[in-house]
Design a protein around this motif. Structure first.
Motif, PDB file in Angstrom:
ATOM      1  N   ALA A  17      37.648   9.687  30.244  1.00  0.00           N
ATOM      2  CA  ALA A  17      36.712   9.273  31.063  1.00  0.00           C
ATOM      3  C   ALA A  17      36.460   7.741  30.842  1.00  0.00           C
ATOM      4  CB  ALA A  17      35.350  10.032  30.803  1.00  0.00           C
ATOM      5  N   VAL A  18      36.497   7.316  29.566  1.00  0.00           N
ATOM      6  CA  VAL A  18      36.561   5.862  29.299  1.00  0.00           C
ATOM      7  C   VAL A  18      37.650   4.978  29.968  1.00  0.00           C
ATOM      8  CG1 VAL A  18      36.148   4.013  27.664  1.00  0.00           C
ATOM      9  CG2 VAL A  18      35.230   6.238  26.979  1.00  0.00           C
ATOM     10  N   ILE A  19      38.847   5.287  29.741  1.00  0.00           N
ATOM     11  CA  ILE A  19      39.987   4.809  30.110  1.00  0.00           C
ATOM     12  C   ILE A  19      39.889   4.804  31.650  1.00  0.00           C
ATOM     13  CG2 ILE A  19      42.635   5.075  30.417  1.00  0.00           C
ATOM     14  CD1 ILE A  19      42.397   6.766  27.760  1.00  0.00           C
ATOM     15  N   ARG A  20      39.468   6.013  32.399  1.00  0.00           N
ATOM     16  CA  ARG A  20      39.393   5.814  33.764  1.00  0.00           C
ATOM     17  C   ARG A  20      38.462   4.856  34.236  1.00  0.00           C
ATOM     18  NH1 ARG A  20      35.348   8.306  36.538  1.00  0.00           N
ATOM     19  NH2 ARG A  20      35.598   9.032  38.677  1.00  0.00           N
ATOM     20  N   ALA A  21      37.293   4.546  33.417  1.00  0.00           N
ATOM     21  CA  ALA A  21      36.185   3.681  33.917  1.00  0.00           C
ATOM     22  C   ALA A  21      36.630   2.243  33.632  1.00  0.00           C
ATOM     23  CB  ALA A  21      34.834   4.108  33.099  1.00  0.00           C
ATOM     24  N   VAL A  22      37.353   2.333  32.527  1.00  0.00           N
ATOM     25  CA  VAL A  22      37.625   0.661  32.168  1.00  0.00           C
ATOM     26  C   VAL A  22      38.843   0.261  33.452  1.00  0.00           C
ATOM     27  CG1 VAL A  22      39.424  -0.409  30.836  1.00  0.00           C
ATOM     28  CG2 VAL A  22      37.582   0.742  29.834  1.00  0.00           C
ATOM     29  N   VAL A  23      39.594   1.160  33.579  1.00  0.00           N
ATOM     30  CA  VAL A  23      40.583   0.594  34.758  1.00  0.00           C
ATOM     31  C   VAL A  23      40.054   0.643  36.342  1.00  0.00           C
ATOM     32  CG1 VAL A  23      42.712   1.525  36.149  1.00  0.00           C
ATOM     33  CG2 VAL A  23      42.673   2.016  33.487  1.00  0.00           C
ATOM     34  N   ARG A  24      39.290   1.312  36.510  1.00  0.00           N
ATOM     35  CA  ARG A  24      38.615   1.335  37.840  1.00  0.00           C
ATOM     36  C   ARG A  24      37.597  -0.148  37.836  1.00  0.00           C
ATOM     37  NH1 ARG A  24      37.086   4.364  42.355  1.00  0.00           N
ATOM     38  NH2 ARG A  24      38.351   5.883  41.709  1.00  0.00           N
ATOM     39  N   ARG A  25      36.941  -0.289  36.723  1.00  0.00           N
ATOM     40  CA  ARG A  25      36.166  -1.676  36.653  1.00  0.00           C
ATOM     41  C   ARG A  25      36.940  -2.851  36.763  1.00  0.00           C
ATOM     42  NH1 ARG A  25      31.074  -2.819  38.605  1.00  0.00           N
ATOM     43  NH2 ARG A  25      30.203  -4.319  36.993  1.00  0.00           N
ATOM     44  N   ALA A  26      38.173  -2.724  35.753  1.00  0.00           N
ATOM     45  CA  ALA A  26      38.718  -3.893  35.697  1.00  0.00           C
ATOM     46  C   ALA A  26      39.593  -4.176  37.034  1.00  0.00           C
ATOM     47  CB  ALA A  26      39.995  -3.582  34.714  1.00  0.00           C
ATOM     48  N   ARG A  28      38.879  -3.061  40.457  1.00  0.00           N
ATOM     49  CA  ARG A  28      38.032  -3.172  41.440  1.00  0.00           C
ATOM     50  C   ARG A  28      37.288  -4.384  41.558  1.00  0.00           C
ATOM     51  NH1 ARG A  28      39.099   1.836  44.356  1.00  0.00           N
ATOM     52  NH2 ARG A  28      41.539   1.799  43.994  1.00  0.00           N
ATOM     53  N   ALA A  29      36.795  -4.825  40.275  1.00  0.00           N
ATOM     54  CA  ALA A  29      35.625  -5.796  40.259  1.00  0.00           C
ATOM     55  C   ALA A  29      36.292  -6.926  39.954  1.00  0.00           C
ATOM     56  CB  ALA A  29      34.687  -5.425  39.268  1.00  0.00           C
ATOM     57  N   PHE A  30      37.304  -7.097  39.314  1.00  0.00           N
ATOM     58  CA  PHE A  30      37.976  -8.165  38.483  1.00  0.00           C
ATOM     59  C   PHE A  30      39.389  -8.366  39.056  1.00  0.00           C
ATOM     60  CE2 PHE A  30      34.603  -6.772  35.671  1.00  0.00           C
ATOM     61  CZ  PHE A  30      33.877  -7.982  35.951  1.00  0.00           C
ATOM     62  N   GLY A  31      39.861  -7.650  39.734  1.00  0.00           N
ATOM     63  CA  GLY A  31      41.395  -7.632  40.057  1.00  0.00           C
ATOM     64  C   GLY A  31      42.134  -7.649  38.698  1.00  0.00           C
ATOM     65  N   ALA A  32      41.821  -7.087  37.790  1.00  0.00           N
ATOM     66  CA  ALA A  32      42.436  -7.311  36.568  1.00  0.00           C
ATOM     67  C   ALA A  32      43.295  -6.201  36.178  1.00  0.00           C
ATOM     68  CB  ALA A  32      41.317  -7.426  35.437  1.00  0.00           C
ATOM     69  N   GLU A  33      44.261  -6.538  35.489  1.00  0.00           N
ATOM     70  CA  GLU A  33      45.670  -5.318  35.346  1.00  0.00           C
ATOM     71  C   GLU A  33      45.200  -4.791  33.847  1.00  0.00           C
ATOM     72  OE1 GLU A  33      49.937  -5.428  36.665  1.00  0.00           O
ATOM     73  OE2 GLU A  33      49.719  -6.496  34.912  1.00  0.00           O
ATOM     74  N   VAL A  34      45.106  -3.539  33.602  1.00  0.00           N
ATOM     75  CA  VAL A  34      44.987  -2.813  32.339  1.00  0.00           C
ATOM     76  C   VAL A  34      46.219  -2.248  31.741  1.00  0.00           C
ATOM     77  CG1 VAL A  34      43.789  -1.189  30.933  1.00  0.00           C
ATOM     78  CG2 VAL A  34      42.557  -2.422  32.964  1.00  0.00           C
ATOM     79  N   ILE A  35      46.628  -2.715  30.434  1.00  0.00           N
ATOM     80  CA  ILE A  35      47.791  -2.183  29.870  1.00  0.00           C
ATOM     81  C   ILE A  35      47.375  -1.010  28.919  1.00  0.00           C
ATOM     82  CG2 ILE A  35      49.777  -2.726  28.173  1.00  0.00           C
ATOM     83  CD1 ILE A  35      49.966  -4.065  31.182  1.00  0.00           C
ATOM     84  N   GLY A  36      47.842   0.337  29.015  1.00  0.00           N
ATOM     85  CA  GLY A  36      47.319   1.170  27.789  1.00  0.00           C
ATOM     86  C   GLY A  36      48.442   1.245  26.748  1.00  0.00           C
ATOM     87  N   THR A  51      51.588   0.511  32.051  1.00  0.00           N
ATOM     88  CA  THR A  51      50.574  -0.053  33.109  1.00  0.00           C
ATOM     89  C   THR A  51      49.652   0.857  33.476  1.00  0.00           C
ATOM     90  OG1 THR A  51      52.101  -1.895  33.497  1.00  0.00           O
ATOM     91  CG2 THR A  51      50.084  -1.564  35.109  1.00  0.00           C
ATOM     92  N   LEU A  52      48.083   0.650  33.434  1.00  0.00           N
ATOM     93  CA  LEU A  52      47.345   1.814  34.089  1.00  0.00           C
ATOM     94  C   LEU A  52      46.603   1.326  35.288  1.00  0.00           C
ATOM     95  CD1 LEU A  52      45.549   2.755  30.836  1.00  0.00           C
ATOM     96  CD2 LEU A  52      47.226   3.926  31.764  1.00  0.00           C
ATOM     97  N   THR A  53      46.805   2.129  36.289  1.00  0.00           N
ATOM     98  CA  THR A  53      46.315   1.910  37.493  1.00  0.00           C
ATOM     99  C   THR A  53      45.179   2.900  37.916  1.00  0.00           C
ATOM    100  OG1 THR A  53      47.854   3.150  38.683  1.00  0.00           O
ATOM    101  CG2 THR A  53      48.264   0.917  38.229  1.00  0.00           C
ATOM    102  N   VAL A  54      44.375   2.537  39.040  1.00  0.00           N
ATOM    103  CA  VAL A  54      43.360   3.717  39.537  1.00  0.00           C
ATOM    104  C   VAL A  54      44.102   5.099  39.817  1.00  0.00           C
ATOM    105  CG1 VAL A  54      41.841   4.281  41.526  1.00  0.00           C
ATOM    106  CG2 VAL A  54      41.679   1.854  40.254  1.00  0.00           C
ATOM    107  N   GLU A  55      45.443   4.630  40.639  1.00  0.00           N
ATOM    108  CA  GLU A  55      46.233   6.000  41.173  1.00  0.00           C
ATOM    109  C   GLU A  55      46.353   6.742  39.623  1.00  0.00           C
ATOM    110  OE1 GLU A  55      46.508   7.342  43.771  1.00  0.00           O
ATOM    111  OE2 GLU A  55      45.176   5.853  44.285  1.00  0.00           O
ATOM    112  N   ARG A  56      47.015   6.343  38.851  1.00  0.00           N
ATOM    113  CA  ARG A  56      47.343   6.777  37.484  1.00  0.00           C
ATOM    114  C   ARG A  56      46.111   7.717  36.777  1.00  0.00           C
ATOM    115  NH1 ARG A  56      48.820   9.480  33.258  1.00  0.00           N
ATOM    116  NH2 ARG A  56      49.798   8.876  31.515  1.00  0.00           N
ATOM    117  N   CYS A  57      45.137   7.013  36.935  1.00  0.00           N
ATOM    118  CA  CYS A  57      43.754   7.660  36.366  1.00  0.00           C
ATOM    119  C   CYS A  57      43.052   8.773  37.265  1.00  0.00           C
ATOM    120  CB  CYS A  57      42.903   6.572  35.798  1.00  0.00           C
ATOM    121  SG  CYS A  57      43.503   5.446  34.595  1.00  0.00           S
TER     122      CYS A  57
END
Ligand code: F6P
Length: 343
Positions: A17-26, A28-36, A51-57
């Motif tokens: 749930a944390v991973i999902r929230a990190v990716v969503r916030r990063a 959608r709010a900042f156009g940032a990319e998240v590497i897991g 690379t983690l995306t909203v779709e992946r989560c």
């Protein structure tokens, strides 16, 4: 902004749930990319990531465990560990890493910040022993599972007039034992913070037996210890990271209870069961709030902070104030409330 994220230490309901929230916030709010990173710092050290995306989560919110995998590996176990971390970060163009971990991992995150590796901490553990936060996600789920188990054990205890000993996780602290014991109506609760006298435990069980067919449930945190010189204890092995491999105190208590009281006594060790499976709704909400807040701290450049719960608010806490400390049980809750029912 480009962020790394990893889950470190023992798994715990709510990590996904944390991973999902990190990716969503990063995203959608900042156009940032998240590497897991895979398996905590192993993935950073060896360059094993995705690379983690909203779709992946999608679908992650109720899932236990962690899609990233976890380990207890820390960069400081290797002479060139910090250098390898810096190299991976540079290669991936990362601004910093969100470290979702317990006491050991958050301490390492603080040291890495000092060594120029920007980190934000997210506290996790079923044990609820991280300083600087009123609660960690995973704790509510663990207490719920343990309480359910105690409720179920009541029926067998009553039917057979047996004493039941239930051992739950809690290496250094007894938060799970105390809360599940209170919620489940335990006859007595043993926690690491308060060395116990086996004679007191026997006295409670015998008093209850005289009163009738009362079920006597004794809840024991795995790290509980008898008062010095009162009971022989098994010697614990240590794992490769120097952690004592606990588990066994429940058996000692059950055996002694049966021997001293003559009453039939059975042991149930809940172990990893309380740490697995789907998070409670409360843990999902806390994990989600922590994930969102961690990304916001990263965006503000507040490296070296951890997100923590203070009352009902999620607040930044300096990792310096967290490292090297543990949050023990509220002894007023133990002595003033729980003990009222130890009779
Ligand atoms: O997450 C903390 C904890 O649940 C402790 O209570 C327990 O001693 C420990 O994990 C055991 O974890 P592992 O066997 O995975 O090292």
């Amino acid at each position: 902004m480009r962020l790394g994220v990893l889950t470190s230490g023992g798994d715990c309901p709510g990590l996904n749930a944390v991973i999902r929230a990190v990716v969503r916030r990063a995203e959608r709010a900042f156009g940032a990319e998240v590497i897991g990173f895979a398996d905590a710092w192993r993935g950073v050290l060896e360059g094993d990531y995705e690379t983690l995306t909203v779709e992946r989560c999608r679908g992650l919110l109720p899932r236990g465990g962690t899609i990233l995998g976890t380990s207890r590996i820390q960069p400081y176990q290797f002479d060139d560990g910090v250098q390898r971390v810096r190299k991976t970060m540079f290669r991936l163009g990362l601004d910093g890493i969100i470290v979702i971990g317990g006491n050991g991992s958050l301490g390492a995150a603080r040291d890495l910040c000092v060594d120029g590796v920007p980190c934000i901490g997210v506290p996790k553990t079923i044990d609820n022993d991280v300083a600087g936060t009123d609660e960690t996600f995973g704790f509510d789920t663990a207490v719920g599972v343990a309480t359910d188990a105690i409720d179920r054990l009541h029926t067998t205890a009553e039917a057979h007039e047996r004493a039941m000993v239930v051992e739950v996780m809690g290496r250094d602290v007894g938060h799970i034992a105390l809360h599940a014991g209170l919620a489940g109506g335990a006859a007595t609760i043993l926690i690491p913070e308060v060395p116990f006298h086996i004679d007191d435990v026997v006295a409670v069980i015998e008093r209850r037996r005289k009163l009738g067919r009362y079920a006597s449930i004794v809840v024991v945190a795995e790290g509980s210890m008898p008062a010095e010189g009162t009971l022989d204890m098994p010697s614990y092995e240590t794992d490769e990271f120097g952690h004592r491999r606990l588990g066994g105190i429940g058996g000692v208590v059950a055996q002694e209870l049966e021997r001293r009281s003559g009453m039939e006594c059975r042991l149930t060790t809940l172990g990893y069961v309380v740490r697995g499976g789907t998070p409670s709704s409360r843990d999902r909400v806390l994990a989600t709030r922590f994930g969102v807040a961690a990304v916001d701290l990263a965006a503000e450049g507040r490296w070296g902070s951890m997100v923590g719960l203070a009352g009902t608010s999620v607040v930044p806490v300096p990792l310096d104030e967290v490292a090297g400390r543990i949050k023990t049980c509220d002894l007023d809750l133990y002595h003033e409330v729980a003990e009222v029912f130890f009779s």
